[in-house]
Design an enzyme around this catalytic site. Structure first.
Site, short mmCIF file in Angstrom:
data_model
loop_
_atom_site.label_atom_id
_atom_site.label_comp_id
_atom_site.label_asym_id
_atom_site.label_seq_id
_atom_site.Cartn_x
_atom_site.Cartn_y
_atom_site.Cartn_z
N HIS A 84 4.47 6.29 -7.50
CA HIS A 84 5.09 7.16 -8.51
C HIS A 84 6.57 7.26 -8.15
CE1 HIS A 84 1.11 8.63 -9.91
NE2 HIS A 84 0.78 8.34 -8.67
N HIS A 126 -5.78 6.81 -12.78
CA HIS A 126 -6.23 7.48 -11.57
C HIS A 126 -7.66 7.96 -11.84
CE1 HIS A 126 -2.05 7.44 -10.47
NE2 HIS A 126 -2.20 8.22 -9.43
N HIS A 160 0.77 0.98 -6.54
CA HIS A 160 0.49 2.39 -6.85
C HIS A 160 1.59 3.24 -6.23
CE1 HIS A 160 -2.73 5.83 -6.95
NE2 HIS A 160 -1.51 6.30 -7.12
N GLU A 163 -10.35 10.02 -7.28
CA GLU A 163 -9.53 10.50 -6.16
C GLU A 163 -10.12 11.84 -5.75
OE1 GLU A 163 -5.52 11.53 -7.29
OE2 GLU A 163 -4.78 11.56 -5.22
N ASP A 203 1.69 5.75 -2.98
CA ASP A 203 1.53 6.88 -3.90
C ASP A 203 2.86 7.65 -4.09
OD1 ASP A 203 0.00 8.24 -5.74
OD2 ASP A 203 -1.18 9.37 -4.29
N ASP A 204 3.13 8.60 -3.19
CA ASP A 204 4.35 9.42 -3.27
C ASP A 204 4.96 9.49 -1.87
OD1 ASP A 204 4.04 10.66 -6.13
OD2 ASP A 204 2.09 10.91 -5.17
#
Ligand code: ADE
Ligand code: ZN
Length: 349
Positions: A31, A209, A29, A212, A290-291
């Site tokens: 991005h 997603h 996961h 969340e 994630d980021d």
């Protein structure tokens, strides 16, 4: 004088820390636009003559004081504006691969958001070619396997998602699946049922997603309407006992991102995170970043944060690490080889 207990404690912790740092890992996961560190962002801004809302690394980091998903997404899409040429997408992807290679990541599955670029006039081919060629080079140089997942932006229309799917079909062999991201609340999975049906007909796997910021109902929709193989985040599943049972029985993986969840206020602090609870309920939960450029850490830092806060032991780390290889979109041969590598590592440490 240091008592034996006090003297032993740091040794025990550093052992689990070393285990986390050195074990072979998979990230599912991530991005790719969320890996754009301020240094690279500013250098691409200069290279491409793009002016941003911040001029220095310090100003950029100061702007990363998010209060929720939307305040993060506003900055994330602003940062993506520096990406214009194929080389920019290559450089961003390469920087990420180099970084996680140093953390002994052996398999990555990367999300990209084509609409964040095509809506600014960047050609789809430019985006996917830059990312793809970096992944190919990474596989060669880093003994790493990779997968690419194209996400639809859920705050945009279902028709726009369907157009985006058509654009990727000539590059069908470069991607493994489709995903769904951006602002969750108010954009339920059901809005995208048709495009996910079309993607499945094209032989693509699906993730989304869900759970969340959005309610458990969105996780149900992702499972039943979009027929996803994994849920990204999914931490709110714990509010619905029947859903927990379903995820467990079907062994649907959850790709959880602890530092992201704290920065976006899904949990107030890392001590409040429910990943250990989900793990103990027997679900196939994994740790991801994630980021990472925005949330303060790559995969290792995410593991370390939950290990420290929730006092996870070697068995927990082993299970989390193994779950990621089991949940990966990989052929059986490679999956078996990676699980074997992890098991041998765990026996030795
Ligand atoms: N796009 C990038 N990061 C995201 C996240 N954590 N949730 C939804 N959309 C995203
Ligand atoms: Zn995400």
């Amino acid at each position: 004088m240091i008592s034996p207990e006090t003297a032993r404690a740091p040794v025990r912790r550093s052992t689990v820390e070393a285990l986390i740092r050195n074990m072979p890992k998979a990230e599912l996961h991530l991005h790719i636009e969320g890996t754009l560190e301020p240094e690279l962002m500013l250098s691409l801004a200069e290279r491409n003559g793009v002016s941003l809302g911040f001029g220095t690394v310090e100003e950029a980091r100061k702007a990363y004081a998010f209060t929720d998903m939307q305040s993060f997404l506003d900055i994330y899409y602003e940062g993506a504006r520096v990406l214009l040429k194929e080389q920019d997408f290559y450089d961003m992807t390469w920087a990420y691969l180099e970084r996680v290679h140093a953390e002994n990541v052996r398999h990555v599955e990367i999300f990209f958001d084509p609409q964040a670029h095509t809506d600014r006039g960047v050609a789809f081919e430019t985006v996917i070619s830059g990312i793809h060629h970096a992944l190919i080079d990474g596989e060669e140089q880093f003994d790493m396997s990779t997968g690419l997942i194209m996400c639809f932006l859920r705050h945009l229309s279902a028709a726009a998602a369907r157009e985006t799917l058509q654009r990727v079909l000539p590059y069908r062999n470069w991607i493994v699946g489709v995903g769904l991201d951006s602002s969750e609340v108010g954009h339920p999975p059901e809005k995208f049922k048709v495009v996910f049906d079309e993607a499945r007909d094209a032989g693509l796997l699906a993730v989304a997603h869900a759970g969340e910021e959005g309610p458990p109902e969105y996780v149900w929709q992702a499972l039943e309407l979009l027929r996803v193989k994994r849920i990204d985040h999914g931490v709110r599943c714990i509010e619905d006992e029947r859903l927990v049972q379903r995820l467990k029985e079907e062994r649907i993986p959850l790709t959880v991102c602890p530092l992201s969840n704290v920065r976006l206020r899904v949990f107030d602090t890392i001590d409040d995170h429910n990943i250990k609870q989900i793990l103990d309920r027997g679900l196939c939960v994994t740790v991801n970043s994630d980021d990472p450029a925005y949330f303060g850490g790559y995969i290792t830092e995410n593991f370390l944060a939950v290990q420290r806060a929730l006092n996870l032991g070697k068995e927990d780390i082993h299970r989390l690490g193994r779950n990621a290889f089991e949940a990966a979109f990989l052929d059986e041969e490679r999956k078996h080889a990676l699980i074997g590598m992890l098991e041998r590592f765990m026996e030795r440490h």
